[in-house]
Design a protein around this motif. Structure first.
Motif, PDB file in Angstrom:
ATOM      1  N   ASP A   1      28.140 -18.565 -11.158  1.00 22.43           N
ATOM      2  CA  ASP A   1      28.776 -18.466 -10.033  1.00 22.43           C
ATOM      3  C   ASP A   1      30.209 -17.939 -10.482  1.00 22.43           C
ATOM      4  O   ASP A   1      30.979 -17.631  -9.461  1.00 22.43           O
ATOM      5  CB  ASP A   1      28.983 -19.852  -9.684  1.00 22.43           C
ATOM      6  N   ARG A   2      30.722 -18.149 -11.657  1.00 17.72           N
ATOM      7  CA  ARG A   2      31.976 -17.944 -12.226  1.00 17.72           C
ATOM      8  C   ARG A   2      32.017 -16.506 -12.826  1.00 17.72           C
ATOM      9  O   ARG A   2      33.034 -16.390 -13.730  1.00 17.72           O
ATOM     10  CB  ARG A   2      32.686 -19.211 -13.013  1.00 17.72           C
ATOM     11  N   ARG A   3      30.939 -15.846 -12.929  1.00 20.71           N
ATOM     12  CA  ARG A   3      30.901 -14.633 -13.842  1.00 20.71           C
ATOM     13  C   ARG A   3      32.091 -13.712 -13.566  1.00 20.71           C
ATOM     14  O   ARG A   3      32.548 -12.941 -14.518  1.00 20.71           O
ATOM     15  CB  ARG A   3      29.658 -13.894 -13.643  1.00 20.71           C
ATOM     16  N   ASP A   4      32.521 -13.494 -12.200  1.00 22.67           N
ATOM     17  CA  ASP A   4      33.448 -12.461 -11.876  1.00 22.67           C
ATOM     18  C   ASP A   4      34.832 -12.809 -12.281  1.00 22.67           C
ATOM     19  O   ASP A   4      35.920 -12.180 -12.503  1.00 22.67           O
ATOM     20  CB  ASP A   4      33.876 -12.481 -10.513  1.00 22.67           C
ATOM     21  N   ARG A   5      35.050 -14.219 -13.043  1.00 24.47           N
ATOM     22  CA  ARG A   5      36.347 -14.663 -13.579  1.00 24.47           C
ATOM     23  C   ARG A   5      36.520 -14.504 -15.030  1.00 24.47           C
ATOM     24  O   ARG A   5      37.548 -14.655 -15.647  1.00 24.47           O
ATOM     25  CB  ARG A   5      36.590 -16.140 -13.138  1.00 24.47           C
ATOM     26  N   LEU A   6      35.304 -14.003 -15.574  1.00 31.13           N
ATOM     27  CA  LEU A   6      35.445 -13.951 -17.189  1.00 31.13           C
ATOM     28  C   LEU A   6      36.320 -12.971 -17.536  1.00 31.13           C
ATOM     29  O   LEU A   6      36.811 -13.287 -18.599  1.00 31.13           O
ATOM     30  CB  LEU A   6      33.636 -13.709 -17.723  1.00 31.13           C
ATOM     31  N   ALA A   7      36.266 -11.849 -17.020  1.00 30.08           N
ATOM     32  CA  ALA A   7      37.081 -10.923 -17.472  1.00 30.08           C
ATOM     33  C   ALA A   7      38.730 -10.820 -17.227  1.00 30.08           C
ATOM     34  O   ALA A   7      39.525 -10.402 -17.862  1.00 30.08           O
ATOM     35  CB  ALA A   7      36.772  -9.267 -17.110  1.00 30.08           C
ATOM     36  N   VAL A   8      38.739 -11.793 -15.898  1.00 29.80           N
ATOM     37  CA  VAL A   8      40.145 -11.917 -15.521  1.00 29.80           C
ATOM     38  C   VAL A   8      40.740 -13.171 -16.165  1.00 29.80           C
ATOM     39  O   VAL A   8      42.131 -12.990 -16.594  1.00 29.80           O
ATOM     40  CB  VAL A   8      40.199 -12.515 -13.937  1.00 29.80           C
ATOM     41  N   GLN A   9      39.958 -14.179 -16.431  1.00 24.84           N
ATOM     42  CA  GLN A   9      40.760 -15.297 -17.228  1.00 24.84           C
ATOM     43  C   GLN A   9      40.278 -15.367 -18.743  1.00 24.84           C
ATOM     44  O   GLN A   9      40.886 -16.230 -19.358  1.00 24.84           O
ATOM     45  CB  GLN A   9      40.131 -16.780 -16.453  1.00 24.84           C
ATOM     46  N   GLY A  10      39.550 -14.381 -19.287  1.00 23.35           N
ATOM     47  CA  GLY A  10      39.064 -14.467 -20.516  1.00 23.35           C
ATOM     48  C   GLY A  10      39.558 -13.243 -21.186  1.00 23.35           C
ATOM     49  O   GLY A  10      40.364 -12.334 -20.491  1.00 23.35           O
ATOM     50  N   ARG A  11      39.083 -12.988 -22.419  1.00 20.37           N
ATOM     51  CA  ARG A  11      39.666 -11.825 -23.049  1.00 20.37           C
ATOM     52  C   ARG A  11      38.362 -11.597 -24.201  1.00 20.37           C
ATOM     53  O   ARG A  11      37.609 -12.372 -24.601  1.00 20.37           O
ATOM     54  CB  ARG A  11      40.998 -11.879 -23.805  1.00 20.37           C
TER      55      ARG A  11
END
Length: 255
Positions: free
Chosen positions: A96-106
């Protein structure tokens, strides 16, 4: 008069797969800590009906171990169905949070170039040896375009209730069945960032390239017994040279 066609040239033969490189994921290739914590909190709520107060630290451990300790830390007595339910909930919460990975991760420095460089080494196949459950491992790497050179079918994952050293041997067995070559300590390299990774390599049977990009210092990784300690993956030529030096495919000189 019939015209004879020249036979089609034989396609070039690919070298046999005889080197296995296994990568840890978290803090070796990517850092998605914020999303992981949020997904764990949601999974805990779905399984127990209570808010998560304290999340057990990963410290290179598999999700299965983190789940049991997290339940204990929050006063939940583990029952037989807790682990499969929690793994299912964790997979759903993370997806459900896959779209946040590249935004909030590195991605960690040099990760993409290191994977691509190792892929060009003759006879190599790359996979993962990770505490992360398989579905989440795939999502973590895909979010940063790091999945291209990874064979996820032969990896070892966090839902498998084995010590990491045993999981390494499981990955070797899977690779041998898939590619028709035995993989031993002479032909397997683990690349990771924790002392637990080093311990798994030493016990399970692999050379160890440690990367001081996680919570362990270079000195701690060296003391644990890593064959080589790098500050990060930013020099892909150095990574490839180390993999080549630490592996000896059949027919080559013994290292």
């Amino acid at each position: 008069m019939a015209v004879r066609c020249a036979p089609a040239p034989n396609p070039p033969r690919r070298p046999p797969i005889n080197r296995l490189v296994l990568w840890n994921i978290d803090l070796t290739l990517v850092d998605v800590t914020i999303v992981i914590r949020d997904a764990y909190a949601e999974a805990f709520r779905r399984v127990t009906g209570r808010p998560l107060v304290k999340l057990a630290p990963a410290l290179g451990r598999p999700d299965s171990e983190v789940i049991f300790e997290t339940l204990a830390l929050n006063g939940v007595v583990a029952e037989d169905d807790h682990l499969p339910r929690f793994i299912e909930a964790l997979a759903a919460a993370f997806a459900d949070r896959r779209d946040r990975l590249a935004v909030q991760g590195r991605q960690m420095p040099g990760a993409k170039d290191a994977l691509a460089a190792v892929a060009r080494l003759d006879g190599v196949v790359q996979s993962v040896l990770t505490g992360t459950i398989r579905s989440n491992a795939v999502l973590k790497l895909k979010a940063f375009g790091l999945d291209r050179h990874i064979d996820f079918e032969i990896g070892g994952y966090g839902e498998e209730v084995y010590p990491k050293a045993t999981l390494l041997q499981v990955a070797q067995t899977r690779a041998a069945a898939r590619y028709g070559s035995p993989f031993t300590s002479a032909t397997t390299v683990l690349i990771g960032d924790s002392a637990r990774d080093v311990q798994a390599a030493r016990i399970g049977g692999a050379a160890m390239i440690a990367v001081a990009s996680g919570r362990a210092t270079a000195a701690e990784l060296a003391e644990a017994g890593a064959d080589l300690v790098l500050p990060d993956l930013s020099n892909p030529s150095e990574v490839v040279a180390a993999v080549a030096r630490l592996t000896t495919p059949a027919g080559s000189a013994t290292r």
